[in-house]
Scaffold this active site. Structure first.
Site, PDB file in Angstrom:
ATOM      1  N   HIS A 291      -3.940  -4.622   7.491  1.00  0.00           N
ATOM      2  CA  HIS A 291      -4.090  -3.448   8.351  1.00  0.00           C
ATOM      3  C   HIS A 291      -3.240  -3.581   9.603  1.00  0.00           C
ATOM      4  CE1 HIS A 291      -5.598   0.249  10.020  1.00  0.00           C
ATOM      5  NE2 HIS A 291      -6.169   0.482   8.860  1.00  0.00           N
TER       6      HIS A 291
ATOM      7  N   ARG B 142      -9.461   8.213  -1.363  1.00  0.00           N
ATOM      8  CA  ARG B 142     -10.464   8.629  -0.382  1.00  0.00           C
ATOM      9  C   ARG B 142     -11.319   9.756  -0.931  1.00  0.00           C
ATOM     10  NH1 ARG B 142     -10.668   7.843   5.080  1.00  0.00           N
ATOM     11  NH2 ARG B 142      -9.378   6.152   5.818  1.00  0.00           N
TER      12      ARG B 142
ATOM     13  N   HIS C 293      -5.565   3.696  -1.837  1.00  0.00           N
ATOM     14  CA  HIS C 293      -6.917   4.053  -1.377  1.00  0.00           C
ATOM     15  C   HIS C 293      -7.234   5.462  -1.854  1.00  0.00           C
ATOM     16  CE1 HIS C 293      -9.778   4.270   2.384  1.00  0.00           C
ATOM     17  NE2 HIS C 293     -10.396   4.604   1.256  1.00  0.00           N
TER      18      HIS C 293
ATOM     19  N   HIS D 180       0.902   6.285   1.822  1.00  0.00           N
ATOM     20  CA  HIS D 180       1.633   7.257   2.644  1.00  0.00           C
ATOM     21  C   HIS D 180       2.852   7.857   1.953  1.00  0.00           C
ATOM     22  CE1 HIS D 180      -1.396   6.776   5.514  1.00  0.00           C
ATOM     23  NE2 HIS D 180      -1.156   5.486   5.671  1.00  0.00           N
TER      24      HIS D 180
ATOM     25  N   GLU E  56     -11.292  -9.369   2.632  1.00  0.00           N
ATOM     26  CA  GLU E  56     -10.024  -9.047   3.292  1.00  0.00           C
ATOM     27  C   GLU E  56     -10.320  -8.891   4.780  1.00  0.00           C
ATOM     28  OE1 GLU E  56      -7.311  -6.288   1.457  1.00  0.00           O
ATOM     29  OE2 GLU E  56      -6.597  -5.586   3.408  1.00  0.00           O
TER      30      GLU E  56
ATOM     31  N   ASN F 164       0.850  -1.191   0.000  1.00  0.00           N
ATOM     32  CA  ASN F 164       0.000   0.000   0.000  1.00  0.00           C
ATOM     33  C   ASN F 164       0.894   1.254   0.000  1.00  0.00           C
ATOM     34  OD1 ASN F 164      -1.450   2.270   1.091  1.00  0.00           O
ATOM     35  ND2 ASN F 164      -3.108   0.874   1.586  1.00  0.00           N
TER      36      ASN F 164
ATOM     37  N   GLU G 230      -8.510   0.620  -3.335  1.00  0.00           N
ATOM     38  CA  GLU G 230      -9.395   0.639  -2.159  1.00  0.00           C
ATOM     39  C   GLU G 230     -10.328   1.824  -2.303  1.00  0.00           C
ATOM     40  OE1 GLU G 230      -7.166   0.849   1.426  1.00  0.00           O
ATOM     41  OE2 GLU G 230      -6.267  -1.109   1.155  1.00  0.00           O
TER      42      GLU G 230
ATOM     43  N   ARG H 185      -7.085  12.809   0.678  1.00  0.00           N
ATOM     44  CA  ARG H 185      -6.049  13.265   1.618  1.00  0.00           C
ATOM     45  C   ARG H 185      -4.667  12.726   1.255  1.00  0.00           C
ATOM     46  NH1 ARG H 185      -7.795   9.969   7.005  1.00  0.00           N
ATOM     47  NH2 ARG H 185      -9.766  10.963   6.544  1.00  0.00           N
TER      48      ARG H 185
ATOM     49  N   THR I  82      -8.652   3.495   8.080  1.00  0.00           N
ATOM     50  CA  THR I  82      -9.866   2.678   8.051  1.00  0.00           C
ATOM     51  C   THR I  82     -10.004   1.960   9.394  1.00  0.00           C
ATOM     52  OG1 THR I  82      -9.320   2.349   5.734  1.00  0.00           O
ATOM     53  CG2 THR I  82     -11.142   1.060   6.611  1.00  0.00           C
TER      54      THR I  82
HETATM   55  N1  PXP Z   1      -6.066  -3.181   3.834  1.00  0.00           N
HETATM   56  C1  PXP Z   1      -7.009  -2.212   3.882  1.00  0.00           C
HETATM   57  C2  PXP Z   1      -8.385  -2.547   3.429  1.00  0.00           C
HETATM   58  C3  PXP Z   1      -6.703  -0.913   4.321  1.00  0.00           C
HETATM   59  O1  PXP Z   1      -7.661   0.027   4.368  1.00  0.00           O
HETATM   60  C4  PXP Z   1      -5.375  -0.619   4.679  1.00  0.00           C
HETATM   61  C5  PXP Z   1      -4.994   0.780   5.097  1.00  0.00           C
HETATM   62  O2  PXP Z   1      -5.217   1.647   4.034  1.00  0.00           O
HETATM   63  C6  PXP Z   1      -4.415  -1.647   4.609  1.00  0.00           C
HETATM   64  C7  PXP Z   1      -4.804  -2.923   4.203  1.00  0.00           C
HETATM   65  C8  PXP Z   1      -2.987  -1.414   4.972  1.00  0.00           C
HETATM   66  O3  PXP Z   1      -2.890  -1.065   6.311  1.00  0.00           O
HETATM   67  P1  PXP Z   1      -1.512  -0.530   6.873  1.00  0.00           P
HETATM   68  O4  PXP Z   1      -1.204   0.732   6.130  1.00  0.00           O
HETATM   69  O5  PXP Z   1      -1.783  -0.320   8.319  1.00  0.00           O
HETATM   70  O6  PXP Z   1      -0.477  -1.583   6.614  1.00  0.00           O
END
Ligand code: PXP
Length: 250
Positions: free
Chosen positions: A200, A55, A53, A20, A161, A17, A80, A59, A111
């Site tokens: 997550h 949003r 993601h 960030h 998921e 992901n 996402e 952001r 999330t």
């Molecule tokens: N899976 C989903 C559905 C998420 O919303 C997120 C965070 O955007 C992640 C995985 C990844 O989470 P993390 O950034 O905490 O590793």
């Protein structure tokens, strides 16, 4: 016997992901650091896919990022998104490899919980059908609960998921309890014919136990990898995570 066991082991994919990278870029409003560059690097370091993601408030990831990721990334994109008309139209326009439907609240930092699938059946069903008809693999981000898994089947989702946030945040006996919930949910998902992913909050200390749950075939990890990348580089962070996943799965 060993050969039989090896044949039964399902490969475990890593989705990185990159939200960030965009968070950091947006802090200054320029073009650096570039999430597409991070996506390319992640693929070279062993990611099987890229997760981003989009949003409602944009952001971190922007519409332009999605366009560039679809065009430039040589790894599949897992978009996402919330199950809104705006996001569904964007997904249908870009046709990413996959969509993960997540709940979204403006005031949350990330999330915070899974979808209430049963409670949103009317809203989710047409979104899942339209995306599926367009050839997009649709997953639903849910808490590791039987009721949510059964509701996912009822609304026609092929993939779920499981939210690993509670497991990652728990300590001691509570962590064992959360891991048992994930294990039960992964088994139940497989029994229901659902493809099972998880993610997550995962980091080096939590990924192994989740990777060892054999029904799970994909982990999506972002925040920890980006934090680690500040100290040792993104390539090394992804390779270390990949190695921990592979070790646990073997
Ligand atoms: N899976 C989903 C559905 C998420 O919303 C997120 C965070 O955007 C992640 C995985 C990844 O989470 P993390 O950034 O905490 O590793």
């Amino acid at each position: 016997m060993i050969r039989e066991n090896q044949a039964m082991i399902q490969p475990l994919r890593l989705g990185v992901n990159i939200d960030h990278v965009a968070t950091l870029r947006n802090a200054r409003g320029g073009r650096h650091p570039d999430p597409v560059r991070a996506a390319r690097l992640a693929a070279m370091a062993g990611a099987d896919g890229i997760t981003a993601h989009l949003r409602e408030d944009r952001r971190h990831i922007s519409d332009e990022d999605i366009t560039r990721l679809i065009g430039a990334s040589d790894v599949p994109l897992n978009l996402e998104m919330a199950a809104t008309a705006e996001m569904t139209a964007i997904a249908l326009r870009h046709r990413p490899h996959a969509v993960c439907v997540v709940p979204e609240r403006r005031e949350e930092r990330t999330t915070e919980g899974g979808l209430n699938v049963a409670g949103q059946r009317k809203n989710l069903e047409p979104v899942i059908r339209r995306l599926g008809d367009a050839g997009i693999r649709v997953s639903l981000f849910i808490e590791p609960e039987s009721a949510q898994l059964e509701a996912a089947v009822a609304v026609g989702a092929p993939v779920v998921e499981l939210h690993t946030g509670a497991y990652c945040e728990a300590i001691g006996a509570a962590r064992d309890h959360e891991l048992a919930r994930l294990a039960d949910a992964a088994d139940r998902a497989a029994a229901l014919g659902l493809e099972c992913h998880a993610g997550h909050g995962l980091g080096y200390d939590t990924v192994g136990a989740v990777a060892a749950l054999s029904p799970i075939v994909e982990l999506n990890i972002g925040h920890f990898l980006m934090g680690e990348a500040l100290f040792g580089g993104l390539d090394g962070a992804i390779r270390s995570m990949r190695a921990l996943m592979d070790q646990a799965r073997a």
